[in-house]
Motif scaffolding. Structure first.
Motif, short mmCIF file in Angstrom:
data_model
loop_
_atom_site.label_atom_id
_atom_site.label_comp_id
_atom_site.label_asym_id
_atom_site.label_seq_id
_atom_site.Cartn_x
_atom_site.Cartn_y
_atom_site.Cartn_z
N LEU A 170 0.83 -1.21 0.00
CA LEU A 170 0.00 0.00 0.00
C LEU A 170 0.87 1.26 0.00
CD1 LEU A 170 -2.73 -1.23 2.51
CD2 LEU A 170 -2.82 -1.24 0.01
N VAL A 171 1.84 1.27 -0.91
CA VAL A 171 2.78 2.39 -1.01
C VAL A 171 2.72 3.05 -2.39
CG1 VAL A 171 5.16 3.15 -0.73
CG2 VAL A 171 4.31 1.23 0.62
N SER A 172 2.89 2.27 -3.45
CA SER A 172 3.02 2.88 -4.78
C SER A 172 1.76 3.61 -5.22
CB SER A 172 3.42 1.82 -5.82
OG SER A 172 2.31 1.17 -6.38
N GLN A 173 0.64 3.30 -4.60
CA GLN A 173 -0.62 3.97 -4.95
C GLN A 173 -0.57 5.48 -4.71
OE1 GLN A 173 -2.82 1.61 -2.22
NE2 GLN A 173 -2.81 3.15 -0.60
N PHE A 174 0.37 5.94 -3.88
CA PHE A 174 0.48 7.37 -3.61
C PHE A 174 1.32 8.10 -4.65
CE2 PHE A 174 -0.36 5.51 0.62
CZ PHE A 174 -1.56 6.16 0.89
N LEU A 175 1.81 7.38 -5.64
CA LEU A 175 2.54 7.99 -6.74
C LEU A 175 1.60 8.05 -7.94
CD1 LEU A 175 5.85 6.01 -6.22
CD2 LEU A 175 5.49 8.44 -5.74
N VAL A 176 1.02 9.19 -8.16
CA VAL A 176 0.01 9.32 -9.22
C VAL A 176 0.65 9.52 -10.59
CG1 VAL A 176 -1.77 10.17 -7.65
CG2 VAL A 176 -0.25 11.79 -8.76
N ASP A 177 1.91 9.90 -10.62
CA ASP A 177 2.61 10.04 -11.90
C ASP A 177 3.07 8.66 -12.37
OD1 ASP A 177 4.11 11.73 -13.98
OD2 ASP A 177 5.69 10.46 -13.14
N PRO A 178 2.67 8.21 -13.55
CA PRO A 178 3.00 6.86 -14.00
C PRO A 178 4.50 6.59 -14.05
CG PRO A 178 1.26 7.78 -15.36
CD PRO A 178 1.76 8.89 -14.50
N GLU A 179 5.29 7.54 -14.53
CA GLU A 179 6.74 7.31 -14.62
C GLU A 179 7.35 7.18 -13.23
OE1 GLU A 179 8.78 10.14 -17.02
OE2 GLU A 179 7.57 9.74 -18.81
N ALA A 180 6.87 7.98 -12.28
CA ALA A 180 7.38 7.88 -10.92
C ALA A 180 7.01 6.54 -10.30
CB ALA A 180 6.82 9.02 -10.07
N ARG A 181 5.85 6.04 -10.64
CA ARG A 181 5.41 4.76 -10.08
C ARG A 181 6.26 3.61 -10.62
NH1 ARG A 181 -0.96 2.95 -9.41
NH2 ARG A 181 -0.60 1.54 -7.65
N THR A 182 6.52 3.62 -11.91
CA THR A 182 7.42 2.60 -12.47
C THR A 182 8.81 2.72 -11.86
OG1 THR A 182 6.20 2.51 -14.56
CG2 THR A 182 8.47 1.74 -14.58
N GLY A 183 9.28 3.97 -11.69
CA GLY A 183 10.59 4.19 -11.09
C GLY A 183 10.67 3.68 -9.66
N PHE A 184 9.58 3.80 -8.93
CA PHE A 184 9.51 3.28 -7.56
C PHE A 184 9.80 1.79 -7.53
CE2 PHE A 184 6.77 1.00 -4.56
CZ PHE A 184 7.15 1.54 -3.34
N PHE A 185 9.15 1.05 -8.42
CA PHE A 185 9.38 -0.39 -8.47
C PHE A 185 10.76 -0.73 -9.02
CE2 PHE A 185 4.59 -0.59 -8.57
CZ PHE A 185 4.46 -1.26 -7.37
N ARG A 186 11.25 0.07 -9.96
CA ARG A 186 12.57 -0.18 -10.54
C ARG A 186 13.67 -0.06 -9.47
NH1 ARG A 186 12.43 3.31 -14.35
NH2 ARG A 186 11.64 1.87 -15.93
N GLU A 187 13.53 0.92 -8.58
CA GLU A 187 14.52 1.09 -7.51
C GLU A 187 14.55 -0.12 -6.59
OE1 GLU A 187 13.20 4.75 -5.84
OE2 GLU A 187 14.30 6.00 -7.29
N ILE A 188 13.41 -0.76 -6.40
CA ILE A 188 13.37 -1.98 -5.59
C ILE A 188 14.02 -3.13 -6.34
CG2 ILE A 188 11.86 -3.67 -4.46
CD1 ILE A 188 9.81 -1.41 -4.11
N ALA A 189 13.65 -3.29 -7.62
CA ALA A 189 14.18 -4.39 -8.42
C ALA A 189 15.70 -4.36 -8.49
CB ALA A 189 13.59 -4.34 -9.82
N GLN A 190 16.27 -3.17 -8.57
CA GLN A 190 17.72 -3.03 -8.69
C GLN A 190 18.46 -3.44 -7.43
OE1 GLN A 190 17.95 1.10 -9.83
NE2 GLN A 190 17.71 0.65 -12.02
N HIS A 219 3.26 -1.63 -14.50
CA HIS A 219 4.33 -0.89 -13.83
C HIS A 219 5.40 -1.85 -13.32
CE1 HIS A 219 2.66 3.12 -13.93
NE2 HIS A 219 1.52 2.72 -13.41
N LEU A 220 4.97 -2.96 -12.76
CA LEU A 220 5.92 -3.95 -12.23
C LEU A 220 6.79 -4.54 -13.33
CD1 LEU A 220 3.51 -5.63 -9.69
CD2 LEU A 220 5.73 -4.67 -9.07
N THR A 221 6.19 -4.94 -14.42
CA THR A 221 6.97 -5.56 -15.50
C THR A 221 7.87 -4.53 -16.18
OG1 THR A 221 5.09 -5.27 -17.01
CG2 THR A 221 5.30 -7.40 -15.90
N ALA A 222 7.40 -3.30 -16.31
CA ALA A 222 8.24 -2.24 -16.90
C ALA A 222 9.44 -1.94 -16.02
CB ALA A 222 7.41 -0.97 -17.11
N ALA A 223 9.32 -2.21 -14.73
CA ALA A 223 10.42 -1.97 -13.79
C ALA A 223 11.42 -3.10 -13.76
CB ALA A 223 9.85 -1.75 -12.39
#
Length: 223
Positions: free
Chosen positions: A117-137, A198-202
């Motif tokens: 229940l975290v990424s839902q607060f990122l309304v900008d799509p690019e920021a949301r994908t970036g959020f997950f990408r930072e975790i994946a890395q 968003h998850l797969t793009a990350a």
């Protein structure tokens, strides 16, 4: 994400605010535990959006040899988390970071991660994908991420049940309407397929939907 949403007053009242809906949280924590049971005995787990620490405490009790790195952008929320962990005697197993995953110096690699229940607060799509990408890395190859977010197409009867859930939680009808009207401004409630994209793009594998309670959806995916 606006940190003002989780200021001192919000942090102090956070757990009590959702008391009557705690069964939703408990069910999500159980599914998270089941999804992460495969991790090694000495696993190092990244908790993104640690909040007041309830999720961390639950996992620490279930897996007494794990170490946790808790990431939380709201300092009042993180202070609650720290205090709870110290009181529970698990402070030595925890590292705390005030900020985001992107500002976390510890690059891991971690054995697993949660973002509930975290990424839902990122309304900008690019920021949301970036959020997950930072975790994946920061995860080991194949390491699991358990994530959950509000997710639902607009309208239909499930929206009415979501409204009733908040009324049951002693939220005034006026505040419920205000919450629903804030969708798209302060919180993103996208269809499940959009969150999965968003998850797969990350860089995560195709997510498996492993949880749903009304609007709350959960996924397990791998780095």
């Amino acid at each position: 994400m606006s940190h003002q949403m989780f200021d001192q007053a919000a942090a102090d009242a956070y757990d009590e605010r959702f008391k009557k809906l705690a069964v939703f949280r408990d069910a999500l924590q159980l599914v998270t535990r089941l999804a992460l049971t495969e991790l090694p005995e000495q696993a190092h787990v990244l908790i993104v959006g640690a909040g007041t620490g309830l999720e961390l405490l639950y996992l620490a009790k279930a897996f007494p040899s794990w170490h946790f790195t808790a990431v939380e952008p709201s300092e009042p929320m993180l202070n609650h988390c720290k205090a709870r962990c110290e009181a529970a005697g698990i402070g030595s197993r925890c590292s705390f970071h005030h900020g985001t995953t992107g500002t976390l110096e510890d690059q891991g690699p971690f054995d697993g991660a949660t973002a509930l229940l975290v990424s839902q607060f990122l309304v900008d799509p690019e920021a949301r994908t970036g959020f997950f990408r930072e975790i994946a890395q920061r995860l080991k190859p194949g390491a699991p991420l358990v994530s959950a977010d509000l997710s639902h197409p607009p309208g239909d009867e499930l929206t009415e049940l979501w409204r009733r859930a908040w009324i049951y939680n002693d939220t005034t009808a006026e505040n419920v309407e205000r919450m629903l009207q804030s969708i798209g401004q302060h919180v993103a409630v996208a269809p499940p397929e959009v969150v999965e994209a968003h998850l797969t793009a990350a860089g995560f594998s195709a997510p498996t939907r492993c949880f749903q309670t009304l609007w709350i959806h959960g996924w397990m995916s791998r780095a």
